[in-house]
Design an enzyme around this catalytic site. Structure first.
Site, mmCIF file in Angstrom:
data_model
loop_
_atom_site.group_PDB
_atom_site.id
_atom_site.type_symbol
_atom_site.label_atom_id
_atom_site.label_comp_id
_atom_site.label_asym_id
_atom_site.label_seq_id
_atom_site.Cartn_x
_atom_site.Cartn_y
_atom_site.Cartn_z
ATOM 1 N N HIS A 262 0.963 -1.284 -0.040
ATOM 2 C CA HIS A 262 -0.025 0.084 -0.101
ATOM 3 C C HIS A 262 0.930 1.015 -0.051
ATOM 4 O O HIS A 262 1.555 1.698 1.287
ATOM 5 C CB HIS A 262 -0.718 -0.116 1.265
ATOM 6 C CG HIS A 262 -1.553 1.478 1.306
ATOM 7 N ND1 HIS A 262 -2.391 1.804 0.710
ATOM 8 C CD2 HIS A 262 -1.176 2.317 2.461
ATOM 9 C CE1 HIS A 262 -2.651 3.201 1.050
ATOM 10 N NE2 HIS A 262 -1.899 3.156 2.145
ATOM 11 N N ASP A 264 1.240 5.348 -0.290
ATOM 12 C CA ASP A 264 0.599 6.283 -0.211
ATOM 13 C C ASP A 264 0.982 7.144 -1.353
ATOM 14 O O ASP A 264 2.276 7.471 -1.570
ATOM 15 C CB ASP A 264 0.690 7.227 1.120
ATOM 16 C CG ASP A 264 -0.014 6.497 2.336
ATOM 17 O OD1 ASP A 264 -1.121 6.099 1.925
ATOM 18 O OD2 ASP A 264 0.750 6.249 3.102
ATOM 19 N N ASP A 374 -7.097 1.824 3.155
ATOM 20 C CA ASP A 374 -6.270 2.959 4.234
ATOM 21 C C ASP A 374 -7.279 4.305 4.211
ATOM 22 O O ASP A 374 -6.917 5.049 4.777
ATOM 23 C CB ASP A 374 -5.135 3.274 4.061
ATOM 24 C CG ASP A 374 -4.351 4.109 5.025
ATOM 25 O OD1 ASP A 374 -4.807 4.164 6.108
ATOM 26 O OD2 ASP A 374 -3.399 4.860 4.653
ATOM 27 N N HIS A 578 -5.815 10.145 -0.431
ATOM 28 C CA HIS A 578 -6.393 9.894 0.802
ATOM 29 C C HIS A 578 -5.281 10.587 1.900
ATOM 30 O O HIS A 578 -5.848 10.616 3.111
ATOM 31 C CB HIS A 578 -6.930 8.798 1.531
ATOM 32 C CG HIS A 578 -5.973 7.674 1.613
ATOM 33 N ND1 HIS A 578 -5.911 6.482 0.818
ATOM 34 C CD2 HIS A 578 -4.926 7.430 2.329
ATOM 35 C CE1 HIS A 578 -4.681 5.693 1.166
ATOM 36 N NE2 HIS A 578 -4.259 6.359 2.053
#
Length: 1004
Positions: A262, A264, A374, A578
């Site tokens: 994951h 970001d 997330d 996000h």
């Protein structure tokens, strides 16, 4: 038998740490190292490989914050190592506790071929197995000296979050640059002992299996000669064969491991560094796939794939090969893993349009799942959007972070505002960075809430956040856990394979209705106001650009800017990631975001202006262009004509030094402090402001959450509040019919203008804040004389109701919530709306007065001032527009929300411009009018029912129509939906409450 369990367990820990792990590399020789420090931003690979280097030694400091250093490492394999497995061990100065948050590297061969990434948990590069004696070794490492922004004291303000303030001090110490022999038997012994030791620790102390493992481990430790680990490792492993071969019980929980990182798209690093993080991770994963035939890796976020394709074609080649083999899997079908609370209706739809189309165009792959591990909570309109994009499933993990209530399911159907249900899974492993530790696997089993009905769960496996991905150690552990007594079984699978199994075994899981509210990170609805306003403005400018460009293309042959709109949409969607839109990234990210939004506004403004001029033609007729989905000032939605003006506004002074604004529909009293003490709906004879209270009240709170400064606001912030009632000035505005208020507090200054537009029943509040506070929270309050147990907040393609009371802990936890353009509160015969042009956070509370009436207070969240990760969050000038709309129905709230976000545009031209498409029912709101993305010239119209009731509406095309299709969001015909009939350009549709529909109109 005496209980020696703790003695053996302590022995295992020490022998592993001090003897066996160090013996994995029993022999090593140093490599020669030289370095070139790039003077500015990262350079192309060819330039880094060709740069002139200077010698550097282990122990030397290197790497200014955000710098790039190109290391060249050279050496010769000793002749004595011939036939053995040899690796380069390259430690740039890593802290193993911070994978993804430190310096990282990407290793290249001299010809520019990528080898793999380097990070704190992945420091090796295979040279040969077996290797040739005397072999020359030459590798290049593109090393990023990304500073540690979130350290062991995680929320300490730091200047390291921006290149402009980070300084130039070296961040890292070169720690190890060696060629080393890898003893694979010892490496496997380490994994055996780790898996068994971790499993043992999770079993009940009185379980026979725990003691079987303990005795086997004890025998293995006895077999290890601590002075000759390598020579005795095979014997030690043989002592563990039986306990590792014992199969899992038939009822064991089944975990689908999905290799994952994951990443970001921006957070504690800027966008440009994410480009390199993705390349490093992708190179790592393609290398691991080559080595591990059972391994499967899934990567989400089409934007990240596009970055690899554009910036690292040499890595992209390996990715494409692995995708073709079905083992490097595109996941999620979105452009980025966006926030889902704040993006508007069309933006949320386009996340799927652009994400799914990228994977279809590049690989012919269509995703069935939305993949959002997330994201900080999920808006109630999302299920319909997922389905309309052609997807069926949702995966997330973040709801496990909720602090007040534990979510009751791990696998369930999530029902949205229109009744759409999506099969949803929350991995009970409670992390999107699973590393296959025994504690994680055992937690997944214990935590799984659907026991008895289901036995499958998913574990996203690999280092994420800052990237890195799955390691060979994780793969080795998973292999041992495939079928091991005492453990869940672990199998590498794709997301689609997991969801197919999970749905087949549990076809009728429980249902959760409404939003998936995260009871944490509520302040992300307010932090970084400039970023949020940039997003809101961009969304509406894109609507205008598509509408007017499509209208001009059909009417005048105007060249529709397909490529420009596609590029701009992707830019806006990227910034909905996000940690960008929520305001939780470093200063560098938000500084760049503000500049990007300004460029987007300029470019879209140019498209809008050119299209409108093409439509208006030459002339002197004053035209008002109305991009809103409702008629305004006599101008139809999507059209242009001279405006119809009605009514007038007056301002009068009150004896107490206050003012009265009156436009015949609404009479507003403003006291001498600039506070609204009356807002009288003249037609209804109804007062809006609660008795003894005042609206337009700015309130300032102390705001230091316990953790996660930019993310969180804790409920205790309400314990202290300062009402900003002192005014420096309360005077008539320059036009004579408005009231201007100036207040100062702390180091900040607020200027407000209150106005009543003629002919409109709304009080407009324009607020400019020159904000220089620290750890404060600014709210704008409207206490309403209104009794209701719920209120409506706009969300994607509709609205969602929340309670005004706090009967249960679930309701009490929603003390800060999200809305889009409006909140609406209503008694059966009368309501009030509060609309905004760029704020999202708000709270609604209720109190019973001494007179027996109810005061329901709506407070809009304006600004915060956290100091981590951006120490200067929101400092400077901000402008907000809100409107109080007394007597508003839900339809009025919808209309006024659009009005405040789509200001009128005026232009002189030859005459009226007819709309391209009209709809005969106000409750059916058109969110997009555009030309089809495939360049066919077809007109695409997207609309939804916005009031929460059934609707029959007629859509009329202002051009000859040869046919119509009902499509999904990707503008593909829906096979199971009959197209509506077309009668002279009129199309009649029937919609369920909040139903979304997309029509594709073929031009005759």
């Amino acid at each position: 038998m005496h209980d020696d369990r703790t003695l053996v367990e302590a022995r295992l820990r020490r022998v592993l740490d001090e003897r066996i792990r160090p013996a994995v590399y029993p022999e090593s020789v140093p490599l020669e190292v030289a370095v070139w420090h790039a003077p500015g931003e990262p350079v192309p690979v060819a330039e880094g490989l060709a740069a002139d280097v200077e010698p550097i030694t282990v122990g030397s400091r290197w790497g200014a914050p955000w710098g790039t250093s190109w290391f060249r490492v050279t050496g010769t394999v000793p002749e004595a190592w011939a036939g053995r497995t040899v690796e380069a061990v390259l430690d740039l100065g890593f802290d193993e506790n911070m994978p993804g948050f430190q310096c990282e590297g990407l290793v290249y061969r001299p010809d520019g071929t990528p080898v793999k990434g380097l990070n704190p948990r992945n420091q090796w590069v295979r040279i040969g197995a077996p290797v040739q004696g005397g072999e020359e070794v030459r590798l290049h490492v593109e090393a990023a000296s990304n500073p540690v922004v979130m350290d062991y004291r995680p929320f300490t303000p730091t200047p390291l979050g921006d290149l402009e303030t980070a300084g130039s001090d070296p961040q890292y110490t070169l720690t190890r640059m060696d060629l080393a022999v890898l003893d694979e038997t010892v490496w496997h012994l380490v994994t055996d002992l780790e898996v068994l030791g971790e499993l043992m620790a999770e079993l009940p102390v009185d379980a026979p299996r725990r003691w079987e493992i303990l005795r086997a481990v004890e025998r293995a430790l006895d077999a290890v000669d601590l002075q000759d680990v390598g020579g005795t490792a095979e014997h030690a492993r043989s002592c563990l064969t039986d306990v590792l071969a014992a199969p899992a019980v038939p009822s064991a929980h089944r975990i689908s491991a999905v290799g994952h990182a994951h990443i970001d798209s921006a957070w504690l690093w800027p966008l440009r560094e994410t480009v390199r993080k993705v390349a490093r991770t992708a190179a790592n994963m393609t290398a691991l796939l080559d080595d591990e035939p059972d391994f499967v890796f899934a990567m989400s976020q089409a934007q990240q794939w596009a970055w690899v394709k554009e910036h690292r074609p040499e890595v992209w080649a390996g990715v494409k090969k692995a995708v073709a083999e079905g083992r490097f899997v595109p996941a999620g079908g979105m452009w980025v893993e966006s926030d889902t609370n704040m993006p508007g209706s069309e933006a949320m739809a386009r996340q799927f349009v652009h994400g799914k189309r990228f994977f279809l165009d590049e690989f012919g792959v269509e995703n069935d799942e939305a993949w959002l591990p997330d994201t900080f909570g999920f808006a109630a309109g999302l299920p319909q959007i997922i389905k309309a994009a052609g997807s069926r499933y949702l995966l997330t993990q973040k709801i496990s972070w909720s602090r007040t209530n534990r979510f009751p399911h791990h696998t369930f159907r999530w029902e949205g505002i229109d009744g759409t249900r999506i099969f949803t899974h929350f991995p009970p492993v409670d992390t999107y960075n699973c590393s296959m530790r025994g504690a994680e696997i055992a937690h997944a089993v214990r935590n799984f809430k659907d026991k008895g009905a289901a036995r499958h769960s998913l574990a996203p496996t690999g280092w994420g956040d800052g990237g890195g991905g799955t390691t060979r150690e994780m793969v080795a552990k998973a292999a041992r856990l495939r079928d091991l007594e005492g453990s869940a079984t672990v199998t590498w699978e794709t997301p689609s394979a997991f969801f197919a199994k999970a749905e087949a075994e549990n076809p009728e899981p429980p249902v959760w209705v409404g939003e998936l509210y995260l009871e944490l990170h509520r302040a992300t609805l307010t932090s970084q106001a400039g970023t949020k306003q940039g997003n809101r403005r961009s969304e509406h400018l894109l609507r205008e650009a598509e509408l007017w460009a499509a209208t001009a293309a059909v009417r005048t042959g105007f060249p529709y800017p397909y490529a420009d709109l596609d590029r701009i949409w992707k830019t806006v969607l990227l910034h909905q990631f996000h940690d960008i839109l929520p305001g939780s990234s470093i200063a560098w990210v938000h500084r760049e975001a503000r500049a990007t939004y300004a460029r987007v506004a300029d470019e879209l403004g140019g498209i809008i202006d050119a299209a409108q001029r093409a439509l208006a033609g030459e002339g002197s007729v004053p035209l008002l262009f109305n991009a809103a989905p409702h008629t305004r000032s006599g101008v139809p939605a999507g059209g242009a004509r001279p405006a119809e003006m009605s009514g007038r506004t007056t301002r009068a002074e009150r004896p107490d030094g206050g003012h009265v604004l009156d436009n015949g529909l609404l009479r507003v009293g403003v006291d001498a402090r600039g506070l609204v003490d009356s807002a009288l709906d003249l037609a209804a004879g109804r007062e809006t402001i609660a008795p003894g209270r005042t609206g337009n009240l700015l309130q300032l709170h102390q705001d230091l959450p316990n953790m996660w400064d930019a993310w969180d606001v804790d409920e205790f912030y309400r314990n202290t509040v300062t009402d900003l009632t002192d005014a420096d000035e309360v005077t008539p505005g320059d036009d004579g019919v408005t009231v201007r208020i100036v207040r100062t507090f702390g180091a900040s200054r607020v200027t407000q203008v209150l106005s009543l537009p003629p002919g409109e029943k709304r009080l407009v509040v324009d607020t400019e804040v020159d904000w220089h506070e620290t750890e404060k929270f600014l709210k704008l309050a409207f206490p309403l004389d209104l009794h209701t147990d719920r209120y409506a907040s706009e969300t994607q393609f509709g609205h969602f109701f929340r309670p005004t009371h706090t009967n249960t802990s679930w309701e009490a936890a929603k003390f800060e919530a999200c809305n889009h353009r409006f909140v609406h509160l209503q008694e059966p015969d009368w309501g009030v709306a509060v609309v905004n042009d760029g704020t999202y956070g708000h709270d609604v509370t209720r109190a019973v007065r001494g007179d027996g009436g109810t005061t329901t207070t709506v407070r809009v969240s304006l600004l915060r001032a956290p100091r981590f990760p951006d120490p200067e969050t929101d400092q400077g000038v901000h402008r907000f527009r809100h409107a109080l709309v007394p007597g508003a129905s839900i339809g009025d709230a919808v209309r006024e929300g659009w009005r405040v976000n789509l200001p009128e545009r005026r232009l002189h031209g030859a005459g009226e411009v007819a709309p391209l498409v009209t709809v005969d029912r106000d409750s059916v709101v058109v969110t997009a009018v555009k030309l089809a993305d495939d360049g066919s010239g077809d007109v695409v119209v997207r609309f939804h029912e916005a009031h929460g009731a059934r609707a029959r509406a007629t859509l009329t095309a202002g051009f000859p129509v040869a046919g119509v299709e009902v499509t999904d969001l990707l503008e593909r015909p829906l096979a199971d939906t009959a197209p509506p009939a077309v009668d002279d350009g009129r199309i009649t549709v029937r919609l369920r409450p909040f139903e979304l529909m997309t029509l594709r109109l073929k031009r005759a």
